[in-house]
Motif scaffolding. Structure first.
Motif, PDB file in Angstrom:
ATOM      1  N   ALA A  98       0.834  -1.210   0.000  1.00  0.00           N
ATOM      2  CA  ALA A  98       0.000   0.000   0.000  1.00  0.00           C
ATOM      3  C   ALA A  98       0.866   1.257   0.000  1.00  0.00           C
ATOM      4  N   ARG A  99       1.930   1.254   0.783  1.00  0.00           N
ATOM      5  CA  ARG A  99       2.832   2.420   0.842  1.00  0.00           C
ATOM      6  C   ARG A  99       3.553   2.652  -0.480  1.00  0.00           C
ATOM      7  N   LEU A 100       3.680   1.574  -1.279  1.00  0.00           N
ATOM      8  CA  LEU A 100       4.344   1.691  -2.575  1.00  0.00           C
ATOM      9  C   LEU A 100       3.340   1.920  -3.712  1.00  0.00           C
ATOM     10  N   GLY A 101       2.076   2.149  -3.359  1.00  0.00           N
ATOM     11  CA  GLY A 101       1.056   2.502  -4.342  1.00  0.00           C
ATOM     12  C   GLY A 101       0.403   1.343  -5.062  1.00  0.00           C
ATOM     13  N   LEU A 102       0.588   0.119  -4.586  1.00  0.00           N
ATOM     14  CA  LEU A 102      -0.038  -1.034  -5.222  1.00  0.00           C
ATOM     15  C   LEU A 102      -1.447  -1.240  -4.677  1.00  0.00           C
ATOM     16  N   ARG A 103      -2.341  -1.660  -5.560  1.00  0.00           N
ATOM     17  CA  ARG A 103      -3.670  -2.086  -5.132  1.00  0.00           C
ATOM     18  C   ARG A 103      -3.497  -3.448  -4.473  1.00  0.00           C
ATOM     19  N   VAL A 104      -4.142  -3.641  -3.324  1.00  0.00           N
ATOM     20  CA  VAL A 104      -3.995  -4.882  -2.574  1.00  0.00           C
ATOM     21  C   VAL A 104      -5.355  -5.578  -2.467  1.00  0.00           C
ATOM     22  N   ALA A 105      -5.420  -6.812  -2.934  1.00  0.00           N
ATOM     23  CA  ALA A 105      -6.630  -7.625  -2.821  1.00  0.00           C
ATOM     24  C   ALA A 105      -6.404  -8.677  -1.736  1.00  0.00           C
ATOM     25  N   GLU A 106      -7.491  -9.095  -1.102  1.00  0.00           N
ATOM     26  CA  GLU A 106      -7.408 -10.129  -0.082  1.00  0.00           C
ATOM     27  C   GLU A 106      -8.340 -11.268  -0.449  1.00  0.00           C
ATOM     28  N   TYR A 107      -7.896 -12.493  -0.197  1.00  0.00           N
ATOM     29  CA  TYR A 107      -8.663 -13.678  -0.541  1.00  0.00           C
ATOM     30  C   TYR A 107      -8.683 -14.652   0.629  1.00  0.00           C
ATOM     31  N   THR A 108      -9.820 -15.330   0.804  1.00  0.00           N
ATOM     32  CA  THR A 108      -9.946 -16.325   1.867  1.00  0.00           C
ATOM     33  C   THR A 108      -9.171 -17.585   1.496  1.00  0.00           C
ATOM     34  N   PRO A 109      -8.725 -18.325   2.498  1.00  0.00           N
ATOM     35  CA  PRO A 109      -8.016 -19.576   2.211  1.00  0.00           C
ATOM     36  C   PRO A 109      -8.840 -20.533   1.348  1.00  0.00           C
TER      37      PRO A 109
END
Length: 175
Positions: A98-109
């Motif tokens: 996030a600090r480097l400007g990337l979009r971050v997605a999260e996924y369940t196991p």
């Protein structure tokens, strides 16, 4: 691969071992780029271990220049203290891209397992076998690396639908 290639970093968070894996995605085609494991010093105080995780993930991102990041969501295990520490590690790990400007997605196991193997309750060996099939050039020394590659693959498969949903949400008039 053509000009539509997206480089994705998948991250399997952990306070003892954090796996990372990078793939290039050009639609349905995936190419293995690199993978590894971050192991912060286990004898350090928690704050320094979290700092080491943040710095190491930041270094990997700067070295390989991914465009997007994906991280596994926390599952609640039987030990609340372990769950809390994992959550703190995830916080440090989520902050780096996030600090480097990337979009971050999260996924369940379960979604990760289902996306890679077709079964939401797949075993580690099944995941590793499918990683070997989907990314024949991949080399990984442990389950954490394979899991991180599985997270990157999941994001490659789901990123377009996530973007479409986000675009639709911005077009819907709000009351």
């Amino acid at each position: 691969m053509n000009g539509r290639t997206i480089r994705i970093i998948g991250i399997d968070p952990g306070l003892r071992r954090t796996g990372w894996g990078i793939v290039d995605s050009d639609g349905p085609r995936l190419v293995y780029v690199a993978s590894g494991v971050i192991t912060p010093p286990k004898d350090d105080d928690l704050a320094y271990r979290l700092s080491a995780l943040f710095d190491a993930v930041t270094g990997v991102i700067k070295s390989f220049s991914p465009s997007e990041a994906a991280v596994e969501e926390t599952f609640v295990n039987e030990n609340p203290r372990s769950t809390l520490k994992l959550g703190q590690a995830r916080g440090a790990i989520l902050l780096a891209p996030a600090r480097l400007g990337l979009r971050v997605a999260e996924y369940t196991p379960n979604l990760i397992k289902k996306s890679v193997t077709g079964a939401g309750h797949a075993e580690k060996q099944q995941i590793q076998a499918m990683i070997g099939f989907l990314l024949p050039k991949a080399t990984f020394g442990c389950a954490d690396e394979a899991d991180a590659l599985a997270i990157a693959i999941t994001h490659a498969h789901h990123r377009v639908s996530r973007q479409r949903l986000a675009a639709i949400a911005t077009k819907v008039p709000q009351p």
